[in-house]
Write a protein that holds these residues in place. Structure first.
Motif, PDB file in Angstrom:
ATOM      1  N   PHE A   1      45.529  43.328  77.842  1.00  0.00           N
ATOM      2  CA  PHE A   1      46.132  44.297  78.651  1.00  0.00           C
ATOM      3  C   PHE A   1      45.390  45.703  78.278  1.00  0.00           C
ATOM      4  O   PHE A   1      44.673  46.427  79.711  1.00  0.00           O
TER       5      PHE A   1
ATOM      6  N   THR B   1      40.207  49.374  81.782  1.00  0.00           N
ATOM      7  CA  THR B   1      38.879  49.650  83.050  1.00  0.00           C
ATOM      8  C   THR B   1      38.818  50.229  84.349  1.00  0.00           C
ATOM      9  O   THR B   1      38.220  50.563  84.358  1.00  0.00           O
ATOM     10  N   GLY B   2      41.045  50.074  85.072  1.00  0.00           N
ATOM     11  CA  GLY B   2      41.652  50.823  84.949  1.00  0.00           C
ATOM     12  C   GLY B   2      41.389  52.040  85.259  1.00  0.00           C
ATOM     13  O   GLY B   2      40.515  52.673  86.492  1.00  0.00           O
TER      14      GLY B   2
ATOM     15  N   ALA C   1      42.104  46.170  79.599  1.00  0.00           N
ATOM     16  CA  ALA C   1      42.072  45.648  81.362  1.00  0.00           C
ATOM     17  C   ALA C   1      42.409  47.142  82.225  1.00  0.00           C
ATOM     18  O   ALA C   1      41.757  47.406  82.991  1.00  0.00           O
ATOM     19  N   LEU C   2      43.199  47.962  81.045  1.00  0.00           N
ATOM     20  CA  LEU C   2      43.611  49.341  81.758  1.00  0.00           C
ATOM     21  C   LEU C   2      43.052  50.193  81.273  1.00  0.00           C
ATOM     22  O   LEU C   2      42.659  50.882  81.996  1.00  0.00           O
TER      23      LEU C   2
END
Lengths: 122, 147, 338
Positions: free
Chosen positions: B66, B72-73, B69-70
């Protein structure tokens, strides 16, 4: 003192696994995607021949967080599933043990890609 | 000018600067080690909160996935990774970044064949070879009754 | 009438003139040493568009529109435009230029497109096939990266030999006039391949093509490096430039005193973290259509060989393990008509 040792091993083993990855990046033509694949397959093999289990006991997160740990988890899952269900376990074991990680990666990936915008890198 | 490819390959190798491994390897070691140590910390935290060891391990993976992913965003992961190299590639965070980045990038080609399909560009091969290896292992276990 | 001499050189006896030119670049290029020569610097390299491909198309259109505007030309006056880019099926040119209504010849020469386009545009004018012609090309870091390499948000390290695809476009108008810069001759390249397979070392892949074309032109024209103020290659970067000089030295040609490379000129290579320098079709196009043509126009440079180099692989050939064929086209630019 015990707790200090535990973190020390996690750091050392995890760090070494990453340093090996860096050697592969710097000195071979392996692309990052190939390195990830190699690590997971290596984890399955090392898990299968029983080498990885002691490493997990020693280093905890140091061995489970790197992608070899993901491979180890697949091997472990298959072993348990075969013992439990026989033939079908060969197919179900891997996905069962890795299900949380794979599902999380897919869903978070979907969510983040949906919400965020690619940023300007130029 | 009559150079053979082999001779030119030598020339090119000489002219091409190598990676500064004296820097990249220690950095990968350090950052990778720290991420794993953080993982160990999370495992302990989740166990302290009452989870059994296996669950705590899985939840730790999910947490790291998680976070990666965050990041990366938020456009931070690749800045960190450019510095950390294999230090962020080898941990499960690298897998997560490999899932999110193409999905995000190819959203412009649509939600199904862009985001949906490209999400697996890097993660797909990892799953294909990981699962296949585990099935081969399972077959060996089964055939030789090693379980 | 153009006259063919030697292996592949065309001498243009009417000395077509570059009537007008324009370059537009992105933020990073705008922070480089050539900033004051560009016609526009876009700090937002999306240019307000939704996709990177649209951004690049817009950029190429901007370069063409500005070149027309600066020279006071209407699109109706342009007989043909020669253009291309790096994206599959040259979509930046096709979409960028579709509304212009100028007869269009699409080119694929990868990063050599500007020299290829300028060559054809000049030959058309020299032979009275057209009154005014144009050449244009572009590249965009984001669209090139996602086509050729990895997603932008993917966390990977760039190797020291890798080059930075320029976010830039250049365009020019060729016609007949008494004003420099003039095109004296052009020399078409041949496809060259010395077996380099590393997609992160394009300079090394393209250097042999540049060496081949420079050598051919010097032989065809019976000149030597001492006859030029500047021999400037497209985007060989640090690694490729060194190799080019070495390759030519093996043939007894020493260009080290007069050589420079657009990939080294566009950025402050050390400070801007572009590793081995710039690349991309827009790299040589923007340096030509700003600094270089300005210096020739002013007479600060009187005799210049402009050699843009292109790597001709595709993502498919690369994944199939093929080596990288490359090409270099040469244009001889002068201040005087002699």
């Amino acid at each position: 003192m015990e707790i200090f040792k535990e973190y020390f091993w996690a750091f050392l083993v995890g760090g070494i696994l990453c340093a090996i990855g860096q050697v592969l990046i710097d000195y071979t033509k392996l692309t990052p995607a190939r390195i990830l694949v190699s690590y997971v397959v290596a984890g399955v093999i090392l898990g299968g021949i029983g080498v990885y289990e002691p490493l997990v006991k020693l280093a905890g997160g140091g061995a489970t967080v790197p992608l070899t740990g993901f491979g180890y988890l697949l091997a472990k899952g298959v072993k348990e599933a075969v013992a439990e269900k026989g033939l079908l376990g060969i197919l179900t074991g891997g996905f069962t043990s890795a299900s949380a990680g794979i599902a999380a990666a897919i869903f978070f990936g979907f969510l983040v890609a949906l919400i965020f915008k690619p940023k300007d890198k130029a | 000018m009559k150079l053979t490819p082999a001779e030119y390959s030598e020339m090119a190798k000489k002219a091409s600067p190598g990676t500064k491994s004296y820097k990249t390897i220690p950095i990968a070691f350090l950052i990778g080690g720290l991420i794993c140590m953080a993982g160990e910390g999370l495992i302990n935290l989740y166990q302290y909160l009452g989870m059994d060891q296996e669950t705590a391990g899985a939840v730790t993976s999910v947490t790291l996935i998680f976070l990666a992913a965050l990041l990366t965003g938020l456009d931070l992961y690749n800045s960190i990774a450019r510095f950390a190299g294999a230090g962020t590639l080898v941990p499960i965070t690298g897998f997560s970044n490999g899932v999110v980045s193409p999905a995000l990038e190819f959203k412009s080609e649509g939600l199904v064949l862009g985001l949906g399909a490209k999400l697996f560009v890097i993660a797909g091969p990892v799953i294909v070879y990981g699962i296949s290896a585990s099935i081969v292992y399972g077959l060996i276990l089964y055939l030789f009754k090693l379980y | 009438m153009s006259q063919k001499i030697g292996r592949s050189t065309l001498v243009l006896d009417t000395f077509p003139s570059i009537m007008s030119y324009a370059s537009v670049v992105g933020k990073k290029e705008g922070e480089g040493p050539l900033a004051r020569y560009f016609d526009a610097i876009f700090d937002d390299t999306t240019l307000g568009e939704k996709t990177w491909e649209k951004s690049e198309s817009r950029m190429q259109k901007e370069a063409v529109s500005r070149a027309l505007e600066k020279g006071g030309y209407a699109t109706m006056q342009i007989d043909y435009i020669f253009a291309g880019d790096l994206l599959n099926q040259c979509i930046s040119s096709h979409y960028g230029l579709r509304d212009l209504n100028i007869p269009f010849y699409g080119l694929y020469g990868a990063c050599s497109t500007m020299a290829e386009g300028l060559s054809l545009a000049s030959v058309f004018v020299d032979n009275n096939l057209a009154g005014f012609t144009m050449a244009a090309t572009s590249s965009h870091f984001c669209s090139a990266e996602r086509q050729f390499r990895l997603p932008l948000e993917y966390g990977g390290q760039r190797t020291p030999t890798s080059q930075w695809t320029a976010t830039a476009a250049g365009s020019l108008v060729v016609g007949k006039s008494a004003r420099p810069p003039f095109v004296k001759a052009v020399c078409g390249g041949t496809i060259t391949d010395l077996g380099i397979k590393d997609i992160n070392n394009m300079g090394a892949a393209m250097a042999p093509a540049a060496a081949q074309t420079i050598k051919t032109y010097l032989e065809d024209s019976h000149t030597g490096p001492q006859d030029y103020d500047l021999i400037v290659t497209g985007d060989l970067g640090l690694v490729g430039s060194e190799l080019l000089i070495d390759l030519l030295k093996r043939d007894g040609i020493d260009i080290s005193g007069v050589h420079n490379d657009c990939g080294k000129m566009l950025y402050d290579v050390e400070a801007q973290d572009v590793h081995a320098g710039g690349s991309g079709a827009g790299c040589s196009a923007s340096v030509l259509c700003s600094y270089l043509l300005k210096k020739i126009e002013d007479g600060a440079l009187k005799n210049v060989l402009f050699i843009a180099t292109g790597a001709l692989m595709s993502t498919t050939s690369f994944q199939q393990g093929e080596s990288i064929p490359s090409i270099a086209h040469l244009v001889h630019l002068t201040y005087n008509r002699e």
